[in-house]
Write an enzyme that holds these catalytic residues in place. Structure first.
Site, PDB file in Angstrom:
ATOM      1  N   PHE A   1      15.853  40.885   3.788  1.00 52.72           N
ATOM      2  CA  PHE A   1      16.453  40.794   5.127  1.00 52.72           C
ATOM      3  C   PHE A   1      15.406  40.738   6.236  1.00 52.72           C
ATOM      4  CE2 PHE A   1      16.472  44.346   8.138  1.00 52.72           C
ATOM      5  CZ  PHE A   1      15.745  45.297   7.448  1.00 52.72           C
ATOM      6  N   LYS A   2      14.159  41.075   5.926  1.00 51.66           N
ATOM      7  CA  LYS A   2      13.102  41.033   6.946  1.00 51.66           C
ATOM      8  C   LYS A   2      12.965  39.641   7.568  1.00 51.66           C
ATOM      9  CE  LYS A   2      11.596  45.294   6.021  1.00 51.66           C
ATOM     10  NZ  LYS A   2      12.457  45.749   4.918  1.00 51.66           N
ATOM     11  N   ASP A   3      13.351  38.615   6.806  1.00 56.29           N
ATOM     12  CA  ASP A   3      13.275  37.247   7.332  1.00 56.29           C
ATOM     13  C   ASP A   3      14.166  37.052   8.559  1.00 56.29           C
ATOM     14  OD1 ASP A   3      11.472  36.115   5.474  1.00 56.29           O
ATOM     15  OD2 ASP A   3      13.082  35.877   4.013  1.00 56.29           O
TER      16      ASP A   3
ATOM     17  N   LEU B   1      11.828  38.396  11.260  1.00 56.14           N
ATOM     18  CA  LEU B   1      10.439  37.919  11.267  1.00 56.14           C
ATOM     19  C   LEU B   1      10.318  36.401  11.291  1.00 56.14           C
ATOM     20  CD1 LEU B   1       8.843  40.705   9.139  1.00 56.14           C
ATOM     21  CD2 LEU B   1       8.059  39.963  11.394  1.00 56.14           C
TER      22      LEU B   1
END
Ligand SMILES: *Cc1c(COP(=O)(O)O)cnc(C)c1O
Length: 491
Positions: free
Chosen positions: A110-112, A115
């Protein structure tokens, strides 16, 4: 209406662009918006938005010193075919459960979601503030942030990115994803220690005025891509709003119906964005904070005291192996004031713990917390696969378990969205172990086996990983981090 960003520990107030570039406030506090804007469109209007349009709408409310054109530039560069799904963040119903899949970006976590946009927000902010220096992003990672930040900043002129990961605290696939990043402006270090060592090391560097000044003289500015950066938190609000309108669109709820969300939590960034979405007017009843065996947050929500003095455990949900949840500071501010926060953070630093007052505890009613052991995590993976043929990763399984605890204890029958934070292929060994597939084979063969067994397609970015050469082989101890940075920047 202009929204400024103030420190959780003092009076400092800056514009959005400055908050994004600074990362941390100069007093060591985190920036928070002075006002949480309200959603001022009806559900009928919101339903018409696709992900990008909704992103425009939400970001415009928070980034009041950005022009519409600038926000549109950021959104269009972030949420495009880098994601393997048209919807960007699909909401899927399996059995009686609802999953918000946030892992269809390039790095499969989920960091995408944040980021992939942060580099563009920073680029625009630099232009606005007339910054000519090169920005050096320092990032501590428990595995997923590092790769997502590398992928986000790789090849972007004016930026360099340096990532520190705990040498023995990330999965093999996570490590490979990072050490194969090939662009010139990227650097990756293994740290001899755990995530908290990496994170506190990076934090100390940000707070080291001499070090920052010596770099500044050479034309470098340090900044952060960790979730302490408000430029990461704000884009995460979008998918909570999006998931709610997806629930309406798909006919799962009526307009205005209350739901719960269950979030696998580590640094408290993801769930805090959910809290902001609720504060903006999205009818979220409870935010379920799901921990693994590093269950500091569970204790916090149940006892009102935070205590990091305990053994750090390496679990099967490694991206949540955290004892100091940085973003909790923002919630603390919400239920107290800057002086109280400052004192509590000093207690945390000196004694490793702090305790809330009765009135603060009573302000935490929006949250419920539970945790899953590794054994329970495996069981959840297996149960849901066998029951609904739905393959979920270990972090998502922790959120599932916490949701089950919640519904059993409270008998609340409101629909609950389980926030799904990683592709199961990213943690293939533990998924196979949970499913009872023999996992004692090489990673990429195992991934193929898992795909064949479940019929779930292997994400493209994983397919190409096997043949990507390793380019980063460096490691250092926490005390060597400054020297390593200087060496790389040749200063
Ligand atoms: C980072 C991460 C989490 C924890 O999110 P926080 O915002 O740190 O609470 C959970 N699951 C996965 C897969 C992650 O990468």
């Amino acid at each position: 209406m202009e929204i400024l960003y103030k420190s959780t520990r003092g009076k400092e107030k800056v514009r959005a662009s400055e908050a994004i570039i600074n990362g941390l406030a100069s007093d060591g506090g985190l920036y928070i918006p002075t006002i949480i804007p309200k959603i001022d469109l009806s559900y009928d209007e919101l339903i018409k938005f696709d992900y990008r349009e909704l992103a425009m709408y939400i970001l415009k409310k928070y980034l009041t010193d950005f022009s519409e054109e600038e926000i549109s530039y950021c959104v269009n560069n972030a949420y495009n075919d880098k994601f393997e799904r048209e919807e960007i963040a699909p909401l899927v119903k399996k059995g009686d459960e609802y999953y918000l899949e946030l892992y269809h970006g390039r790095t499969l976590a989920f960091k995408d979601m944040a980021l992939s946009i942060l580099p563009y927000l920073m680029k625009v902010a630099c232009k606005k503030l007339n910054i000519k220096d090169e920005i050096v992003i320092l990032t501590a990672t428990s595995g997923d942030t590092g790769k997502a930040a590398l992928e986000g900043f790789a090849g972007i002129p004016g930026f360099r990115i340096i990532v520190f990961y705990p040498e023995n605290g990330v999965s093999h696939i996570q490590k490979l994803q990072m050490v194969t990043q090939k662009e010139e402006n990227t650097l990756v270090f293994g740290i001899k220690g755990n995530f908290d060592d990496a994170q506190s090391g990076v934090k100390e560097i940000f707070e080291d005025k001499n070090f920052n000044e010596s770099l500044k003289e050479e034309g470098y500015i340090l900044s952060s891509a960790n979730s302490i950066n408000i430029g990461r938190l704000i884009p995460q609000i979008i998918y909570y709003v999006y998931s709610y309108i997806s629930m309406i669109k798909k006919g799962y709820i009526s307009k205005g119906e209350e739901i719960n969300v269950s979030v696998p939590t580590g640094n408290f960034g993801n769930i805090l964005a959910g809290f902001y979405a609720k504060s903006m007017g999205i009818p979220i009843n409870k935010l379920i904070c799901a921990s693994n065996e590093n269950n500091v947050l569970w204790e916090f929500f149940n006892d009102g005291s935070y205590n990091k003095n305990r053994d750090f455990k390496v679990t099967v949900s490694p991206s949540m192996d955290i004892l100091v949840s940085s973003n909790l500071e923002r919630l603390l501010y919400n239920i107290s004031d800057e002086k109280t926060v400052k004192n509590m953070m000093e207690d945390l630093k000196r004694k490793g713990e702090y305790t809330l007052s009765e009135s603060m505890i009573s302000s935490l009613k929006d949250f419920y917390s539970s945790f899953a052991t590794d054994k329970e995590t495996y069981e959840a993976v297996k149960k849901i696969y066998e029951k609904n043929l739905y393959l979920m990763d270990t972090h998502t399984a922790v959120a599932y378990k916490a949701y089950k605890d919640y519904s059993e204890t409270t008998k609340d029958e409101k629909k609950t969205i389980i926030v799904s934070t990683a592709s199961p292929f990213k943690f293939n060994k533990d998924i196979c172990k949970g499913l009872g597939i023999d996992e004692e084979i090489e990673d990429f063969r195992l991934i193929e086996k898992l795909s064949a067994y479940t019929g779930v397609e292997i994400p493209i970015s994983l397919k190409i990983l096997e043949s990507s050469p390793v380019v980063h082989k460096l490691s250092c101890s926490k005390s060597e981090m400054r020297e390593s940075i200087k060496k790389y920047l040749r200063v």
